[in-house]
Structures are given as C-alpha cells and as structure tokens.
Design an enzyme around this catalytic site. Structure first.
Site, short mmCIF file in Angstrom:
data_model
loop_
_atom_site.label_atom_id
_atom_site.label_comp_id
_atom_site.label_asym_id
_atom_site.label_seq_id
_atom_site.Cartn_x
_atom_site.Cartn_y
_atom_site.Cartn_z
N ARG A 156 0.79 -1.11 0.06
CA ARG A 156 -0.18 -0.21 -0.13
C ARG A 156 1.00 1.12 0.03
NH1 ARG A 156 -1.19 1.77 4.64
NH2 ARG A 156 -2.08 -0.14 5.66
N TYR A 183 -16.14 17.57 -14.84
CA TYR A 183 -16.53 16.22 -15.05
C TYR A 183 -17.53 15.85 -14.04
CZ TYR A 183 -15.83 11.23 -14.62
OH TYR A 183 -16.30 9.67 -14.64
N ASP A 243 -7.00 19.71 -13.73
CA ASP A 243 -7.27 18.17 -14.46
C ASP A 243 -7.03 18.06 -15.89
OD1 ASP A 243 -8.65 15.81 -15.38
OD2 ASP A 243 -10.10 15.97 -14.12
N LYS A 260 -8.15 7.16 -19.10
CA LYS A 260 -8.30 7.57 -20.46
C LYS A 260 -7.25 7.45 -21.63
CE LYS A 260 -12.02 8.44 -18.22
NZ LYS A 260 -12.28 9.70 -17.67
C1 LIG Z 1 -13.02 10.07 -16.26
C2 LIG Z 1 -12.38 11.37 -15.53
C3 LIG Z 1 -12.21 11.42 -14.10
C4 LIG Z 1 -12.54 10.48 -13.46
O1 LIG Z 1 -11.57 9.45 -13.60
P1 LIG Z 1 -11.93 7.96 -13.11
O2 LIG Z 1 -10.56 7.24 -13.53
O3 LIG Z 1 -13.22 7.84 -13.80
O4 LIG Z 1 -12.18 7.68 -11.47
C5 LIG Z 1 -11.82 12.75 -13.72
N1 LIG Z 1 -11.71 13.89 -14.86
C6 LIG Z 1 -12.03 13.76 -16.00
C7 LIG Z 1 -11.61 14.94 -16.87
C8 LIG Z 1 -12.33 12.50 -16.35
O5 LIG Z 1 -12.53 12.51 -17.96
#
Ligand SMILES: *Cc1c(COP(=O)(O)O)cnc(C)c1O
Length: 387
Positions: free
Chosen positions: A52, A104, A176, A201
């Site tokens: 962890r 998001y 982000d 992504k």
């Molecule tokens: C998918 C996404 C998230 C969240 O990520 P997860 O891996 O699904 O928890 C946060 N910000 C953006 C812009 C995203 O596309």
C-alpha cells in the site's frame, strides 16, 4: 534512464522511471505482485516494506508520469476520482473552493455530495471570465480547480493567467489535465501546483484499466498528498500500473493520430447541413481557439457536435454507428460516441444542462485511431438518418 541531455517526450514516455530489472535483465518493469517484502533485519529493507505504501511497479509509473508532466513528484491512485479526493482532502471545514462550472460529473458529485456536508463551500464560475473568477474569491478560498478542455463542450481556459490569479490570491491551483494529456499540455509549466489525470483515458489508452495520478513540484505539498495516499490506501495494484506504463509508451504516437483524425472529423462535421455547431479547440470557429493554440500542442481527440435534432433523433443517430461504439468513457484507441443528455450528463437537470450550453442534440465523440476515411464514412451514414 541514463541520459546526459534532456530527452524529448517520446524518449521519456518509453524510458522515464524504468530501467532493466537488475536481477534478470527483463526490459519491461515486472508486475511486482506482492504485498510485502522480506527485511534483512528489523526495519532494514530495500526501500519497500508494504505494497500500500510503495510498490516497484507503481514507483516506475509514478516516476514516468512525473517526467511526462514535467513535474518532480508523481503519485498513483486506483482511479481518477481517488486522486481528486486526495487533493480535496487538503481542505478543512470552513474552507472555500472555486471550480469551473463545466466539470467532470464525478468531480461535481464529490464536491457537492461528500464535501459540502463537511462545511467546504464551492462556487462554480465561468472561467473564461476572469472578472467573475476574481469576484468569487473569499478570504477563506483555498483551492481553484479547473479542467481545460472541458467535457463535453471543450471550453479552454488560460492556464497562465488563472495560475497567476491563484498565486496572487494564495489559493492552490489544481488542474485536471485528463482531456489534453501531458503530450499536448503541461499545466505545471504554467504555474499550476497540482495536476490530476484519470489514467483510465488517454494514458492507459486501451480501455482496459481504471486509474488516476497526481503530479506536483513542491516537496512539502507532495508529502501531504503522499501521506493521504498511504493513509487512505486508494492505491492502484501492480497489474494496473503495468498496463498504464505500457500505455504511456505509445502516448505520443497515439495522440498524434487521435488529433489528426479528430481535426479531420471536426472539419467534415462543420460542413454538414444537419450540424448546428462543432466544438473542437483546433477549429478557428472555437471561441477560445487562440488560448488553445497558445497552450496546447494540438487539439486533442475529443470532438462534440450539436446536431439539428430532437433528443429522440440524436439518440437514434448515436445508436446507428458501425465503427464508433456507443459507450461512456473516452481516450482509448477505438472511437466512441456518447449522447451526454441521456448518458454521461443525464444526472444534471435538463434546465441546468441547457443553460450551460449543453443542448439535447449534442453528441460527443472520442475519436480513435482507426482510419480517417472509415470514421467519416460512419458519421456520414449515421447523420444521413436525419434527412
Ligand atoms: C474520467 C475522468 C475523471 C475520473 O476518473 P476515473 O478514472 O473514472 O475515476 C476525472 N476527470 C476527467 C476529466 C475524466 O474524464
């Protein structure tokens, strides 16, 4: 990676954080599928004591992602949301947050349903309007959070100007960078304090893993984030780290093709009679095209298009693709289509959705790396149903 000069992005993508396994010479970082590590004497270990806290596959990924974002420190998480939760946990009762009004959905949800109840207030603002941003600051504003480009309208915000405002006001600047990826844009270089990625992504890139990461430069801040990571334990397993590491090796190559295909799709859509509007940062018609050009290397792989269609017609179009698959998520090699009003953004009340510019006929495309001609033929066929 041994290197006497500062390597380029592709070289870092393939080598940063990784060196051949010293015991076997294995060129790929092994999946260290272990929970614990044998100690030579009590408290005497090789830097790893429990997975962890630290795991060598995760360390390789964390160092790789830090190098790609041009940051000093990386931290891996089990999802993008676990990484965002880590940054929000820097806050305490009575603190105030300013966030973009085009976030998001999961980020909006964690702020509204899990942090408001602890007395953390958030103001959502239109970040294209810097006067509105300035006006939203309160004496207790501790954090400013944005995405650029946003989801699904692909609005872009001036990273340099907003970071400067955050610095002047003493708020932590949190970006982000999931949509742009570190290949196209690096918020830390514009003065941002922390960058988050949903590695699910483009970084993973093959729709086979869920993960998240934080990258930062300030050591004291990194230590606070790392303390949370270890204390709360939302860490990724070694196999997931391995998959994201495999993904980042081809990030630059994939992104070039994503961007090329997306631009071709956006241009084609713009000339279609059943299209009301195309949202793509690299089109001169995009309202923040100049900002995008200033801070991004290319326009990215996401294209949104407002069809001259009712909800039912838009849903029908979305269901009739042959190459694009109807699915949530984005950033994989395969093309996906999403109808935000009935899928990813259905939880936002219709009136709020429309007020923010998200019309019922809006369709979001995650343009993959298939052949451009096949993608355009597929769009032509699907949009042909609107005749
Ligand atoms: C998918 C996404 C998230 C969240 O990520 P997860 O891996 O699904 O928890 C946060 N910000 C953006 C812009 C995203 O596309």
């Amino acid at each position: 990676m041994k290197s006497s000069h500062n390597p380029g992005f592709g070289t870092k993508a393939i080598h940063a954080g990784q060196s051949p396994d010293p015991t076997t010479g294995a060129i790929m970082t092994p999946v260290f599928q272990t929970s614990t590590y044998v100690q030579e004497a009590p408290g005497k270990n090789k830097g790893y004591d429990y997975s962890r806290s630290h795991n060598p596959t995760r360390t390789a990924l964390e160092q790789n992602l830090a190098a790609l974002e041009g940051g000093r420190f990386g931290l891996g998480f089990a999802s993008g949301m676990a990484a965002i939760h880590c940054v929000l946990n820097l806050l305490q009762t009575g603190d105030h947050v300013i966030a973009g009004n085009d976030l998001y959905g999961g980020t909006y949800r964690i702020i509204k349903t899990l942090y408001e109840k602890f007395g953390v207030a958030t103001t959502f603002v239109d970040l294209t309007d810097h006067a509105q941003l300035q006006g939203a600051f309160r004496p207790n504003t501790k954090l400013v959070m944005l995405e650029t480009p946003t989801n699904p309208l692909l609005r872009c915000f001036d990273l340099t100007a907003i970071a400067a405002i955050c610095k002047q006001r003493g708020a932590l600047a949190f970006a982000d960078n999931t949509f742009a990826t570190p290949y196209l844009q690096n918020p830390l270089a514009h003065g941002w304090d922390v960058v988050v990625h949903s590695t699910t992504k483009y970084l993973g890139g093959h729709s086979d893993v869920v993960g998240g990461a934080l990258i930062s430069n300030d050591e004291a801040l990194h230590k606070r984030l790392a303390h949370f990571q270890n204390s709360c334990g939302g860490t990724p397993g070694p196999m997931d780290c391995f998959l994201v590491l495999r993904g980042t090796k081809t990030l630059h190559v994939r992104m070039d093709r994503h961007c090329q295909n997306a631009l071709a799709v956006a241009r084609w859509l713009e000339s279609h009679p059943k299209v009301a509007r195309v949202f793509y940062p690299w089109l001169p018609s995009h309202p923040q095209h100049a900002i995008a050009k200033k801070q991004m290397r290319a326009g990215g792989g996401m294209v949104s298009v407002e069809l001259k269609a009712t909800v039912a017609q838009a849903m029908d179009v979305c269901s009739s693709f042959e190459v694009f698959s109807l699915a949530e998520s984005l950033g994989g090699v395969e093309s996906l289509v999403d109808h935000p009003a009935s899928m990813t953004h259905a939880s936002i009340p219709a009136a709020t959705r429309r007020a923010s510019g998200l019309e019922d006929g809006l369709v979001r495309l995650s343009v993959g790396i298939e052949d451009e001609a096949d993608l355009i033929a597929d769009l032509d066929r699907a949009l042909g149903r609107l005749k």
